[in-house]
Design an enzyme around this catalytic site. Structure first.
Site, PDB file in Angstrom:
ATOM      1  N   SER A 193       4.913  14.182  -3.692  1.00  0.00           N
ATOM      2  CA  SER A 193       4.705  13.483  -2.418  1.00  0.00           C
ATOM      3  C   SER A 193       5.651  14.023  -1.360  1.00  0.00           C
ATOM      4  O   SER A 193       5.264  14.225  -0.199  1.00  0.00           O
ATOM      5  CB  SER A 193       4.899  11.979  -2.599  1.00  0.00           C
ATOM      6  OG  SER A 193       3.991  11.454  -3.537  1.00  0.00           O
ATOM      7  N   ASP A 194       6.902  14.260  -1.735  1.00  0.00           N
ATOM      8  CA  ASP A 194       7.857  14.877  -0.814  1.00  0.00           C
ATOM      9  C   ASP A 194       7.428  16.292  -0.443  1.00  0.00           C
ATOM     10  O   ASP A 194       7.464  16.685   0.730  1.00  0.00           O
ATOM     11  CB  ASP A 194       9.245  14.935  -1.463  1.00  0.00           C
ATOM     12  CG  ASP A 194      10.052  13.667  -1.260  1.00  0.00           C
ATOM     13  OD1 ASP A 194       9.784  12.937  -0.292  1.00  0.00           O
ATOM     14  OD2 ASP A 194      10.939  13.402  -2.074  1.00  0.00           O
ATOM     15  N   LEU A 195       7.052  17.070  -1.441  1.00  0.00           N
ATOM     16  CA  LEU A 195       6.745  18.474  -1.197  1.00  0.00           C
ATOM     17  C   LEU A 195       5.500  18.637  -0.339  1.00  0.00           C
ATOM     18  O   LEU A 195       5.477  19.456   0.598  1.00  0.00           O
ATOM     19  CB  LEU A 195       6.577  19.207  -2.535  1.00  0.00           C
ATOM     20  CG  LEU A 195       7.834  19.257  -3.409  1.00  0.00           C
ATOM     21  CD1 LEU A 195       7.515  19.836  -4.779  1.00  0.00           C
ATOM     22  CD2 LEU A 195       8.939  20.059  -2.734  1.00  0.00           C
ATOM     23  N   GLY A 198       6.351  17.739   3.197  1.00  0.00           N
ATOM     24  CA  GLY A 198       7.049  18.846   3.838  1.00  0.00           C
ATOM     25  C   GLY A 198       6.110  19.947   4.281  1.00  0.00           C
ATOM     26  O   GLY A 198       6.262  20.522   5.365  1.00  0.00           O
TER      27      GLY A 198
END
Length: 427
Positions: A193-195, A198
């Site tokens: 989810s973070d990647l 980003g």
């Protein structure tokens, strides 16, 4: 290809984002992942960190980089931090100090992009929100990354990857089916989810740069982890929206394609990924299973999906007698996608990974070698560049403030004495 092996005629000015300056107020992963991509493509990235502490991930270890410096324990570089902070300059400024916030505002005047992941409204108290900075730089592109976005009932909540994987539905389709051994919702093994957020932030900032170059107009970009993860539910989300089917955990099975899962071999497991009827015929011929080809239930993918259990059980029996290596090679020869389930150490020893030169070697300011996984896309004219290892905390504070703001050594010493900045420049 290492940095030293890059074509000699490709100077810095040839980089795709040469001349773009990014003021990065983000930390942990989603924001730093985005700014690292921009840095790889040639942008100048100024990473603002809190004096004495820095990005939270600096301490997220072990493992830590084994430095040639004897005092390295006082300034650790964790593997986590190293994964997303190359090609950046670390400037340590306390933005909670009025003087520190003023320094950051001055830096923003000369920047093309500001990237931040504070809670909604958190930077307004320092005059570092979009509206405040826009007044001094109309062309500014300002990207905010939060858990839930700038609007909506959850906007003020903090958001973390694990939480978002659960709330987005991703964990409801990840893991073993109900009633089987080990069945429970599972997060993906990397913080996707973070990647993904980003990456979407990077795409959005590049689109905003194109718009600004055409019109002179900056803009605010609102990126949310939850929005992103719902978007990348992809086919699983559409299975519900179009078919009214609530996807469930299926282990390694595919919700739409059969056979598309891993099977046990005599010495391990192998992934079989049959994507069309032709590949299915080739697989059956390889396994000498003419009976499966003659069975009308398995003639096309809808039929194979309806009769998944019977087909997969039959294939499992035939595959169990093969070794993983032998079947992988045989399927490659037959044009049927297949492959092993590698450990991370095996990934980096894989001849294909080695041939693609994905691992690059950089050096810290003291000569410590840092391995990094490079930018995966290959641009023929403006390739990614690996100019600088992830910096130590405050490594470029004096250089950046001196060059961009014209601060004298005496002014820097005064700011340092008042704990407004931290300088750890090593020359």
């Amino acid at each position: 290809m290492t940095q030293s092996e890059l074509p000699a005629d490709r100077d810095e000015a040839a980089a795709a984002l040469a001349g773009v300056r990014v003021l990065d107020l983000s930390r942990v992963l989603a924001g730093p992942w985005a700014s690292q991509i921009l840095g790889d493509l040639g942008a100048e990235v100024i990473k603002i960190e809190h004096p004495g502490k820095g990005d939270d991930t600096r301490a997220w270890g072990p493992p830590y980089l084994r430095s040639v410096r004897e005092d390295a324990d006082n300034d650790p570089l964790s593997a986590y931090y190293l994964s997303c902070n190359r090609n950046k300059k670390s400037v340590a400024i306390d933005i909670a100090s009025p003087d520190g916030a003023a320094l950051v505002r001055r830096l923003a005047r000369s920047c093309d992009i500001v990237l931040e992941n504070f809670k909604v409204g958190g930077l307004a108290r320092y005059g570092l929100d979009y509206e405040s900075l826009k007044r001094e730089n109309e062309a500014l592109i300002y990207c905010s990354i939060t858990g839930f976005g700038q609007t909506g009932p959850y906007a003020t909540r903090g958001g973390y990857d694990f939480l978002i994987q659960g709330m987005s539905g991703l964990m409801s389709v990840t893991g073993q089916p109900d009633g089987t051994p080990g069945s429970e919702p599972l997060k993906v093994g990397v913080p996707v989810s973070d990647l993904f957020t980003g990456m979407y932030a990077t795409v959005s900032m590049l689109a905003a740069l194109r718009h600004r170059d055409r019109t002179g107009e900056g803009q605010h970009i609102d990126c949310a982890l939850l929005d992103t993860q719902v978007a990348v539910l992809a086919n699983q989300g559409m299975n519900w929206l179009v078919g009214g089917q609530v996807p469930r955990r299926m282990g390694n099975g595919h919700p739409n394609v059969v056979p598309y899962r891993c099977f046990a071999t005599s010495d391990g497991h192998i992934i079989v990924a049959v994507g069309n009827d032709g590949q299915f015929r080739s697989l059956c011929q390889l396994l000498e299973r003419q009976d499966l080809l003659d069975d009308s239930r398995f003639a096309d993918n809808p039929g194979r999906q309806r009769n998944r259990q019977e087909l997969e059980a039959a294939l499992a029996d035939s595959i169990a007698g093969w070794t993983s290596a032998a079947l992988t090679a045989a399927m490659a020869g037959a044009g049927v996608p297949a492959g092993p389930i590698n450990r991370i150490d095996q990934v980096f020893a894989d001849p294909q990974v080695a041939a693609r030169s994905l691992v690059h070697r950089l050096e810290t300011d003291d000569g410590t070698a840092v391995p990094v996984v490079g930018f995966p896309a290959r641009l023929s004219q403006t390739p990614a560049r690996y100019r600088q290892a992830p910096p130590r905390l405050g490594q470029q504070t004096a250089d950046v403030l001196g060059e961009l703001l014209g601060l004298s050594p005496a002014e820097l010493d005064d700011l340092k004495a008042r704990a407004v900045i931290q300088t750890t420049d090593r020359r």
